[in-house]
Design an enzyme around this catalytic site. Sequence first.
Site, mmCIF file in Angstrom:
data_model
loop_
_atom_site.group_PDB
_atom_site.id
_atom_site.type_symbol
_atom_site.label_atom_id
_atom_site.label_comp_id
_atom_site.label_asym_id
_atom_site.label_seq_id
_atom_site.Cartn_x
_atom_site.Cartn_y
_atom_site.Cartn_z
ATOM 1 N N THR A 44 -6.313 -4.130 -3.896
ATOM 2 C CA THR A 44 -6.362 -5.323 -5.081
ATOM 3 C C THR A 44 -7.129 -6.463 -4.679
ATOM 4 O O THR A 44 -8.065 -6.894 -5.654
ATOM 5 C CB THR A 44 -4.852 -5.775 -5.143
ATOM 6 O OG1 THR A 44 -3.897 -4.734 -5.496
ATOM 7 C CG2 THR A 44 -4.687 -6.837 -6.569
ATOM 8 N N THR A 45 -7.211 -6.702 -3.597
ATOM 9 C CA THR A 45 -7.937 -7.929 -2.993
ATOM 10 C C THR A 45 -9.469 -7.485 -2.959
ATOM 11 O O THR A 45 -10.283 -8.492 -3.253
ATOM 12 C CB THR A 45 -7.423 -8.377 -1.539
ATOM 13 O OG1 THR A 45 -6.331 -8.598 -1.748
ATOM 14 C CG2 THR A 45 -8.066 -9.816 -1.304
ATOM 15 N N TYR A 107 1.600 1.159 -14.955
ATOM 16 C CA TYR A 107 1.680 1.514 -16.423
ATOM 17 C C TYR A 107 2.323 2.653 -16.747
ATOM 18 O O TYR A 107 3.240 2.492 -17.813
ATOM 19 C CB TYR A 107 -0.118 1.493 -16.913
ATOM 20 C CG TYR A 107 0.150 1.411 -18.522
ATOM 21 C CD1 TYR A 107 0.429 0.171 -19.260
ATOM 22 C CD2 TYR A 107 0.010 2.487 -19.078
ATOM 23 C CE1 TYR A 107 0.506 0.256 -20.533
ATOM 24 C CE2 TYR A 107 -0.088 2.688 -20.465
ATOM 25 C CZ TYR A 107 0.092 1.313 -21.242
ATOM 26 O OH TYR A 107 0.250 1.433 -22.635
ATOM 27 N N TYR A 133 2.149 2.106 -1.360
ATOM 28 C CA TYR A 133 1.975 0.882 -1.547
ATOM 29 C C TYR A 133 2.876 0.437 -2.702
ATOM 30 O O TYR A 133 2.784 0.991 -3.767
ATOM 31 C CB TYR A 133 0.562 0.526 -2.092
ATOM 32 C CG TYR A 133 0.160 -1.127 -2.334
ATOM 33 C CD1 TYR A 133 1.321 -2.031 -1.771
ATOM 34 C CD2 TYR A 133 -1.003 -1.311 -3.070
ATOM 35 C CE1 TYR A 133 0.649 -3.460 -2.269
ATOM 36 C CE2 TYR A 133 -1.327 -2.586 -3.251
ATOM 37 C CZ TYR A 133 -0.438 -3.832 -2.736
ATOM 38 O OH TYR A 133 -0.798 -4.817 -3.069
ATOM 39 N N ARG A 138 2.389 -5.730 -9.598
ATOM 40 C CA ARG A 138 1.280 -5.468 -10.434
ATOM 41 C C ARG A 138 1.420 -3.970 -10.923
ATOM 42 O O ARG A 138 0.768 -3.833 -12.008
ATOM 43 C CB ARG A 138 0.382 -5.083 -9.052
ATOM 44 C CG ARG A 138 -0.159 -6.220 -8.146
ATOM 45 C CD ARG A 138 -1.524 -6.781 -8.921
ATOM 46 N NE ARG A 138 -2.189 -7.796 -8.102
ATOM 47 C CZ ARG A 138 -3.061 -8.497 -8.444
ATOM 48 N NH1 ARG A 138 -4.000 -8.212 -9.434
ATOM 49 N NH2 ARG A 138 -3.765 -9.618 -7.766
ATOM 50 N N LYS A 162 3.257 0.027 2.421
ATOM 51 C CA LYS A 162 3.165 -1.414 2.280
ATOM 52 C C LYS A 162 3.983 -2.196 1.127
ATOM 53 O O LYS A 162 4.100 -1.537 0.147
ATOM 54 C CB LYS A 162 1.550 -1.842 1.781
ATOM 55 C CG LYS A 162 1.208 -2.923 1.437
ATOM 56 C CD LYS A 162 -0.255 -3.228 1.123
ATOM 57 C CE LYS A 162 -0.366 -4.808 0.775
ATOM 58 N NZ LYS A 162 -1.661 -4.806 0.152
ATOM 59 N N ILE A 204 -0.410 -5.857 5.866
ATOM 60 C CA ILE A 204 -1.477 -5.708 5.069
ATOM 61 C C ILE A 204 -1.737 -7.010 4.496
ATOM 62 O O ILE A 204 -1.193 -7.242 3.389
ATOM 63 C CB ILE A 204 -1.842 -4.669 4.473
ATOM 64 C CG1 ILE A 204 -1.549 -3.361 5.341
ATOM 65 C CG2 ILE A 204 -3.022 -4.405 3.458
ATOM 66 C CD1 ILE A 204 -1.662 -1.829 4.588
#
Length: 292
Positions: A44-45, A107, A133, A138, A162, A204
């Site tokens: 994401t980052t 989604y 993750y 998100r 994560k 992380i």
Amino acid sequence: MTFQGAFTALVTPFKDGGIDQDAYRALIEWQIEQGIDGLVPCGTTGEAATMTHDEQGEAIRICVEQAKGRVPVIAGAGSNNTKEAVYLTKLAKKAGAEATLQITPYYNKPTPEGLVAHFKALSDEASMPFILYNVPGRTGLNALPETIARIATEVPDVFGVKEATGSMAQCSDLIEQCPEGFVVFSGDDFTVLPLLSLGGHGAISVVSNIAPKMMSDMCAAFRAGDAVKAKELHYKLQPLSRAMFIETNPIPVKTSLGMMGKLDASFRLPIVPLLSENETKLKAILKENGII
């Protein structure tokens, strides 16, 4: 490779419409010099959601190439489309990453059965070690401890998670229910030390983009049994961690790296630059904490 300590969820520097390879390599080198324990490109980052498949492959390849085996590379390769996750995992494998980071499908909101089936298919079709993750903020989906424990038991390639719910109760249940040795990383910079105290393995991290030594030292201090030093570093990191989320990640952290002279703080739509009033606040925090 050892999967513990502080792993940086790397930003991706952009320039002239593509990846700024020079800035990216320099950032990776600085991270390793500062004592970071591992690197995670294309999460994401790293703005992977705005990158083409070819760019993701390139970003992972550059990271692996620059790391030169000194620290492990866990490459972001997840998708809400199982076939796409398989394809991206094959790219990461070809690039030489040690493992991949696999987000729960967003989604679609699959059922627990769907989650198990997704990760089984990934393991069957593109076998490679991976970390799951879980980031409900998100994805709109919270993979509960019993589901992750089932995946940990039934899917041969998964070796960790994560965990980014920020819930220590959920993390405690997760560690209790998962097999011995299952790696649990914090995906929430505010809760790294509490998670370590429950039996977690590290983080992380977003904030380690700008403070890699501090985050790495905190994890190392805890492992060495120095609770006083670990707590001191935890509280030094807190204002920086808060600053990294004054707007949507990765806007503040990339802006911070720009202020540090590490890269050009450019973004891809729909991510836009930090609001001017927040930029003023961010700069003050970074100065106050000795980052710039």
